[in-house]
Motif scaffolding. Structure first.
Motif, PDB file in Angstrom:
ATOM      1  N   THR A 224       0.860  -1.183   0.000  1.00 27.44           N
ATOM      2  CA  THR A 224       0.000   0.000   0.000  1.00 27.44           C
ATOM      3  C   THR A 224       0.892   1.227   0.000  1.00 27.44           C
ATOM      4  O   THR A 224       1.754   1.373   0.877  1.00 27.44           O
ATOM      5  CB  THR A 224      -0.922   0.021   1.223  1.00 27.44           C
ATOM      6  N   ARG A 229      -2.908   0.643  -3.954  1.00 23.63           N
ATOM      7  CA  ARG A 229      -2.817  -0.610  -3.215  1.00 23.63           C
ATOM      8  C   ARG A 229      -2.705  -1.757  -4.211  1.00 23.63           C
ATOM      9  O   ARG A 229      -3.425  -1.798  -5.212  1.00 23.63           O
ATOM     10  CB  ARG A 229      -4.041  -0.800  -2.327  1.00 23.63           C
ATOM     11  N   GLU A 255      -8.370  -4.224   7.885  1.00 26.49           N
ATOM     12  CA  GLU A 255      -7.346  -3.349   8.441  1.00 26.49           C
ATOM     13  C   GLU A 255      -6.760  -3.971   9.707  1.00 26.49           C
ATOM     14  O   GLU A 255      -7.434  -4.692  10.445  1.00 26.49           O
ATOM     15  CB  GLU A 255      -7.940  -1.979   8.771  1.00 26.49           C
ATOM     16  N   CYS A 260       1.263   3.717   8.885  1.00 24.88           N
ATOM     17  CA  CYS A 260       2.526   4.161   8.277  1.00 24.88           C
ATOM     18  C   CYS A 260       2.311   5.494   7.570  1.00 24.88           C
ATOM     19  O   CYS A 260       1.190   5.832   7.167  1.00 24.88           O
ATOM     20  CB  CYS A 260       3.047   3.131   7.271  1.00 24.88           C
ATOM     21  N   CYS A 277      -2.640   0.027   7.482  1.00 22.60           N
ATOM     22  CA  CYS A 277      -2.228  -1.202   6.810  1.00 22.60           C
ATOM     23  C   CYS A 277      -3.317  -2.264   6.933  1.00 22.60           C
ATOM     24  O   CYS A 277      -4.189  -2.198   7.805  1.00 22.60           O
ATOM     25  CB  CYS A 277      -0.904  -1.709   7.394  1.00 22.60           C
ATOM     26  N   ARG A 278      -3.225  -3.275   6.051  1.00 21.50           N
ATOM     27  CA  ARG A 278      -4.239  -4.324   6.008  1.00 21.50           C
ATOM     28  C   ARG A 278      -3.588  -5.701   6.014  1.00 21.50           C
ATOM     29  O   ARG A 278      -2.498  -5.885   5.480  1.00 21.50           O
ATOM     30  CB  ARG A 278      -5.108  -4.188   4.755  1.00 21.50           C
ATOM     31  N   GLU A 281       0.193  -6.911   5.936  1.00 21.80           N
ATOM     32  CA  GLU A 281       1.101  -5.766   5.849  1.00 21.80           C
ATOM     33  C   GLU A 281       1.558  -5.393   7.264  1.00 21.80           C
ATOM     34  O   GLU A 281       0.878  -4.666   7.979  1.00 21.80           O
ATOM     35  CB  GLU A 281       0.407  -4.586   5.179  1.00 21.80           C
ATOM     36  N   ASN A 282       2.712  -5.896   7.659  1.00 22.00           N
ATOM     37  CA  ASN A 282       3.226  -5.678   9.013  1.00 22.00           C
ATOM     38  C   ASN A 282       4.537  -4.904   9.026  1.00 22.00           C
ATOM     39  O   ASN A 282       5.277  -4.944   9.991  1.00 22.00           O
ATOM     40  CB  ASN A 282       3.407  -7.015   9.730  1.00 22.00           C
ATOM     41  N   CYS A 284       6.384  -0.999   7.608  1.00 24.17           N
ATOM     42  CA  CYS A 284       6.361   0.276   6.882  1.00 24.17           C
ATOM     43  C   CYS A 284       7.589   0.329   5.968  1.00 24.17           C
ATOM     44  O   CYS A 284       8.612  -0.283   6.260  1.00 24.17           O
ATOM     45  CB  CYS A 284       6.378   1.461   7.843  1.00 24.17           C
ATOM     46  N   CYS A 301       2.795   0.789   3.390  1.00 25.54           N
ATOM     47  CA  CYS A 301       2.816  -0.489   4.103  1.00 25.54           C
ATOM     48  C   CYS A 301       3.176  -1.615   3.139  1.00 25.54           C
ATOM     49  O   CYS A 301       2.890  -1.537   1.948  1.00 25.54           O
ATOM     50  CB  CYS A 301       1.446  -0.810   4.701  1.00 25.54           C
ATOM     51  N   THR A 302       3.752  -2.684   3.655  1.00 24.38           N
ATOM     52  CA  THR A 302       4.013  -3.871   2.846  1.00 24.38           C
ATOM     53  C   THR A 302       4.124  -5.077   3.774  1.00 24.38           C
ATOM     54  O   THR A 302       4.160  -4.940   4.996  1.00 24.38           O
ATOM     55  CB  THR A 302       5.289  -3.707   1.993  1.00 24.38           C
ATOM     56  N   SER A 303       4.158  -6.247   3.162  1.00 26.61           N
ATOM     57  CA  SER A 303       4.279  -7.482   3.940  1.00 26.61           C
ATOM     58  C   SER A 303       5.752  -7.816   4.156  1.00 26.61           C
ATOM     59  O   SER A 303       6.627  -7.409   3.391  1.00 26.61           O
ATOM     60  CB  SER A 303       3.569  -8.633   3.213  1.00 26.61           C
TER      61      SER A 303
END
Length: 455
Positions: A224, A229, A255, A260, A277-278, A281-282, A284, A301-303
């Motif tokens: 995101t 996204r 969510e 972030c 984040c969703r 996605e943990n 930044c 945000c990203t995984s």
């Protein structure tokens, strides 16, 4: 048919020119006329010319020895003799427009043979055998497997994977099989992207590096960035053409608690915009994107699997619109950890010998009289609040006394209420002390003070 052939070979230690006349099979002479074959394996170049005819003793005339031709723009891989080190480049010559991979067996064993060749050699393995067979026995155990493109003849060959025939077709309607690089897996991916006002779904099929496909199985990646996204579901497999199926579109995840800083390319307030984040996605992140006006910052945000792979962010999005993402993501853990460095302009430099002028505040402080009125108003509101709390305390005390007198069975409730009353009394006493301090501050501000003039 009758044939006359001349061969020029530049193999190290055994260069020779040979003339042959005799009968030829149909694989060598499919029709009358002159043909030229060429094979270039890096350390050796072999060129052969043949003239085929279909009259009795028609092959009496000599045939000129083939000459070496200038280099073209084609480059292929070749192997060191007797090894499987086949990553060396060789420049092709003349009509050598194809790269090939073959295996040759002789009395000492079997080894790969790579290089450049002409189109007519690729049509039959027999032609390649006739070219490399001299006075020692050779046999073609594999190939030639020919391909188009510079250095396309990779050894050992990778998996064959289905890939979208038209890269501009987002639905990947037609596919073709290609040979991947060693270490790559086959992948089929479904991407759900939402750019500002433009939802997009795209299907990708093809070869995938270890950053996108660390192992066979189902993987998901999520990014995101500001108002954009992208979610990608990827299935990786390790068999030839195993990526024929099409995955359903990924579902938008709920969510989570991570927040972030987030901005899309072109946004100018990356440190003033937040994104929630969703799902997975943990992390930044921040990265860079190339635009027509230069390199811009992107954040969001990203995984964690995107961060841990060390690959470029565009590799996980699979989208043509992400081709400008040039940098690897810089990731961090914790809400709002991806704040960009402050890029506000520096104050002007003062000439030598002068005193720098202090900067003017953006919002001037209120004058003392206005501040005094504000403090008085706050004190009045606090006094009213204190009076109401005292009334509430009295009512609670009365209520508690009635409960004690009338209902002995609710002793535990009364005890809790007493504790609450004590805490409320402590709170009232603290509030009274704060009010006294505030009133003392008001009295000090009412005293005449020194006035200053600001330039």
């Amino acid at each position: 048919m009758c044939v006359t052939s001349t061969t020029r070979d530049t193999s190290p230690g055994t260069p020779f020119t040979r003339i042959f006349k005799g009968c030829a099979p149909i694989s060598q002479c499919p029709a009358t006329g002159t043909r030229r074959y060429s094979i270039n394996v890096g350390i050796a170049l072999l060129r052969k010319a043949l003239r085929c005819c279909d009259d009795d003793e028609c092959n009496s005339e000599p045939l000129d020895v083939p000459t070496f031709e200038p280099f073209n723009n084609q480059t292929c891989n070749f192997c060191l003799p007797g090894t499987e080190d086949c990553s060396l480049p060789v420049s092709c010559q003349g009509e050598e427009t194809r790269c090939f991979v073959a295996k040759v067996a002789n009395s000492t064993g079997q080894y790969p043979l790579l290089g450049c060749t002409t189109e007519n050699v690729c049509s039959s393995a027999n032609k390649l055998k006739e070219l490399i067979d001299k006075d020692e026995p050779h046999s073609i155990s594999f190939g030639p497997d020919c391909c188009d493109g510079n250095s396309c003849n990779i050894y050992p060959p990778g998996l064959k994977c289905l890939t979208c025939q038209d890269p501009s077709d987002p639905q990947c309607s037609t596919v073709e099989s290609v040979t991947c690089s060693p270490g790559e897996l086959c992948a089929t991916s479904s991407i759900q992207a939402t750019f500002p006002g433009v939802p997009t779904r795209e299907i990708y099929k093809g070869c995938a590096s270890s950053s996108k496909c660390p192992a066979p199985g189902l993987w998901s990646y999520s990014v995101t960035a500001g108002s954009s996204r992208t979610i990608a579901s990827v299935r990786c497999c390790d068999e030839n053409d195993c990526n024929s199926d099409t995955l359903p579109g990924p579902v938008l995840q709920p969510e989570n608690s991570l927040i972030c800083f987030g901005c899309s390319p072109g946004d100018t307030a990356c440190n003033n915009t937040f994104v929630t984040c969703r799902g997975s996605e943990n992390r930044c992140f921040t990265t860079k994107v190339r635009t027509a006006s230069g390199t811009k910052q992107v954040s969001g945000c990203t995984s964690a699997n995107v961060c841990d792979s060390g690959g470029r962010l565009s590799a996980f999005l699979y989208l043509d619109s992400a081709s400008g993402l040039s940098g690897r993501p810089v990731c961090c853990s914790g809400s709002l950890c991806n704040r960009l460095p402050d890029q506000s302009p520096l104050p002007p430099i003062c000439p030598l010998g002068c005193q720098p002028r202090p900067p003017c505040p953006v919002r001037p402080a209120p004058p003392p009289r206005q501040l005094l009125r504000q403090l008085r108003a706050v004190a009045t509101r606090l006094q009213e609040l204190l009076r109401r709390l005292q009334n509430l305390l009295q009512r609670l005390q009365n209520f508690l006394q009635n409960l004690v007198d009338q209902i002995s069975s609710v002793q535990s409730v009364a005890t809790r209420l007493q504790n609450m009353v004590r805490r409320l009394q402590n709170f009232v006493e603290r509030l009274q002390r704060q009010l006294d301090q505030l009133q003392e501050t008001v009295r000090k501000l009412q005293r005449p003070g020194r006035q200053c003039r600001c330039w």
